[in-house]
Design a protein around this motif. Structure first.
Motif, PDB file in Angstrom:
ATOM      1  N   ARG A   1       0.820  -1.824  -0.005  1.00 34.45           N
ATOM      2  CA  ARG A   1      -0.200  -0.180  -0.223  1.00 34.45           C
ATOM      3  C   ARG A   1       1.001   1.678  -0.245  1.00 34.45           C
ATOM      4  O   ARG A   1       1.445   0.989   0.990  1.00 34.45           O
ATOM      5  CB  ARG A   1      -0.737   0.249   0.764  1.00 34.45           C
ATOM      6  N   ILE A   2       0.580   2.416  -0.910  1.00 35.85           N
ATOM      7  CA  ILE A   2       1.765   3.254  -1.554  1.00 35.85           C
ATOM      8  C   ILE A   2       0.611   4.395  -1.313  1.00 35.85           C
ATOM      9  O   ILE A   2       0.267   4.251  -1.940  1.00 35.85           O
ATOM     10  CB  ILE A   2       2.726   3.094  -2.388  1.00 35.85           C
ATOM     11  N   GLY A   3       1.194   5.118  -0.421  1.00 39.25           N
ATOM     12  CA  GLY A   3       0.152   6.588  -0.244  1.00 39.25           C
ATOM     13  C   GLY A   3       0.960   7.539  -0.735  1.00 39.25           C
ATOM     14  O   GLY A   3       1.849   7.706  -1.110  1.00 39.25           O
TER      15      GLY A   3
ATOM     16  N   GLY B   1      -2.615   3.999  -1.417  1.00 37.21           N
ATOM     17  CA  GLY B   1      -3.089   3.504  -0.437  1.00 37.21           C
ATOM     18  C   GLY B   1      -4.027   5.306  -0.203  1.00 37.21           C
ATOM     19  O   GLY B   1      -5.070   4.896   1.138  1.00 37.21           O
TER      20      GLY B   1
ATOM     21  N   SER C   1      -1.194   3.206   4.787  1.00 39.63           N
ATOM     22  CA  SER C   1      -0.530   3.027   4.025  1.00 39.63           C
ATOM     23  C   SER C   1       1.094   2.152   4.696  1.00 39.63           C
ATOM     24  O   SER C   1       1.660   2.147   5.642  1.00 39.63           O
ATOM     25  CB  SER C   1       0.950   4.157   3.455  1.00 39.63           C
ATOM     26  N   ASP C   2       1.735   1.813   3.389  1.00 42.92           N
ATOM     27  CA  ASP C   2       2.890   0.562   3.832  1.00 42.92           C
ATOM     28  C   ASP C   2       5.020   1.901   3.504  1.00 42.92           C
ATOM     29  O   ASP C   2       5.022   1.701   4.263  1.00 42.92           O
ATOM     30  CB  ASP C   2       3.360  -0.583   3.604  1.00 42.92           C
TER      31      ASP C   2
ATOM     32  N   VAL D   1       4.891   5.627   1.276  1.00 39.61           N
ATOM     33  CA  VAL D   1       4.428   6.244   0.818  1.00 39.61           C
ATOM     34  C   VAL D   1       5.345   7.588  -0.100  1.00 39.61           C
ATOM     35  O   VAL D   1       6.350   7.961   0.317  1.00 39.61           O
ATOM     36  CB  VAL D   1       5.031   7.990   1.701  1.00 39.61           C
TER      37      VAL D   1
ATOM     38  N   ARG E   1       7.018   3.599   7.811  1.00 39.09           N
ATOM     39  CA  ARG E   1       6.960   4.330   6.399  1.00 39.09           C
ATOM     40  C   ARG E   1       8.111   4.463   5.878  1.00 39.09           C
ATOM     41  O   ARG E   1       9.126   4.775   5.809  1.00 39.09           O
ATOM     42  CB  ARG E   1       5.669   4.903   5.791  1.00 39.09           C
TER      43      ARG E   1
END
Length: 310
Positions: free
Chosen positions: A12-14, A39, A74-75, A77, A98
């Motif tokens: 999960r990428i924000g 994310g 998120s995992d 960013v 993160r």
């Protein structure tokens, strides 16, 4: 498929940023990546964050509490904001555990870049700095080939744009930080990201200003080779171009044309971040490299200012 190291599920990428760079490159690359789930999108302008998030089926965030919410979702960013906005937010993201996909330059102050690097080291998170040519398929391999060849005597690099020219309609020309800091800070990282892997770290810097925002650098490298660099964002239309050339025992090597596919390069950078997170092996273009770029550019900026005042 690239998977998140801890769970075996998509990472999960924000996304932090909702401007042109985020809209044209980061968001579409993240949304289309088979090993990633976008994310969410955080923006300083809520309306821009909502528009970009909606376009890619993600949640929108803004404000201080919104940034914390994005981190929780998120995992890792990815950043597409001005460097001195990026630095404190990236340090905060690293402190929250993160992983970081940073834009170049990491910051325009050494203190800011050190804050990010220190936070990443303390948290043990992976990081990648998105220097396009280090990841673009058309140029990444060429850089590696020149590094393996060795025996280089000298090199020259030229990055010249007409970003602020009337009638260009370039969205990046409206960027306040680019107008303030110029080609040295915007395209300087690109030049250094090609020269340093081939010639070694920079040991000496001489810098002087040219017309408009042009800056000229003379560099000495750990290999003993020298290089010259010319950087500008406000050049005349007819002067625009990008060139890198190495000269040495093996002859002359010239940067291939057409290697700047940002979308393709960003997808490779996402894979690099995921691999670093999975293996714990730092990528060569990580936040420590980003810190080194800031140190060199800050030294060049100071040198050029001294010469201008003299």
């Amino acid at each position: 498929m690239t998977t998140h190291a801890a769970t075996g599920t998509p990472m999960r990428i924000g996304l932090v940023g909702a401007g042109p760079w985020a809209r044209l490159t980061h968001a579409p690359a993240l949304a289309a990546h088979p090993g990633v789930r976008l994310g969410g999108v955080w923006g300083r302008r809520p309306e821009a964050a909502r528009a970009l998030a909606t376009a890619h089926g993600a949640d929108a965030y803004s404000g201080d509490a919104g940034f914390d919410a994005l981190l929780a979702a998120s995992d890792a960013v990815a950043f597409a904001v001005p460097p001195d906005v990026q630095a404190p937010l990236a340090a905060r993201a690293a402190a929250a555990g993160r992983h970081l996909l940073l834009d170049k330059p990491v910051a325009t102050t050494v203190a800011g870049a050190r804050e990010v690097a220190g936070a990443a080291e303390r948290a043990g998170v992976a990081s990648v700095v998105f220097c396009t040519l280090r990841f673009a398929p058309g140029t990444a391999g060429w850089i590696g080939e020149q590094a393996a060849t060795g025996g280089w005597f000298t090199a020259r690099a030229l990055w010249m744009g007409a970003l602020f020219a009337d009638g260009e309609g370039n969205e990046f020309g409206a960027s306040p930080w680019r107008r303030e800091k110029g080609g040295l800070w915007d395209v300087g990282p690109h030049a250094l990201s090609v020269l340093i892997p081939v010639l070694g770290d920079v040991t000496e810097v001489v810098a002087a200003k040219g017309p408009a925002d042009a800056t000229h650098l003379l560099l000495r490298h750990t290999s003993g080779a020298s290089s010259t660099v010319t950087l500008a964002l406000d050049a005349p239309q007819g002067a625009v171009g990008t060139e890198v050339e190495f000269r040495g025992e093996g002859g002359v090597a010239t940067l291939p044309a057409g290697g700047g596919d940002a979308l393709g390069a960003f997808r490779v950078a996402v894979d690099a971040l995921s691999e670093a997170a999975r293996t714990g092996v730092a990528h060569p273009c990580d936040v420590r490299f980003g810190l080194r770029l800031t140190e060199i550019l800050a030294q060049a900026e100071a040198e050029a200012e001294v010469r201008t005042r003299a």
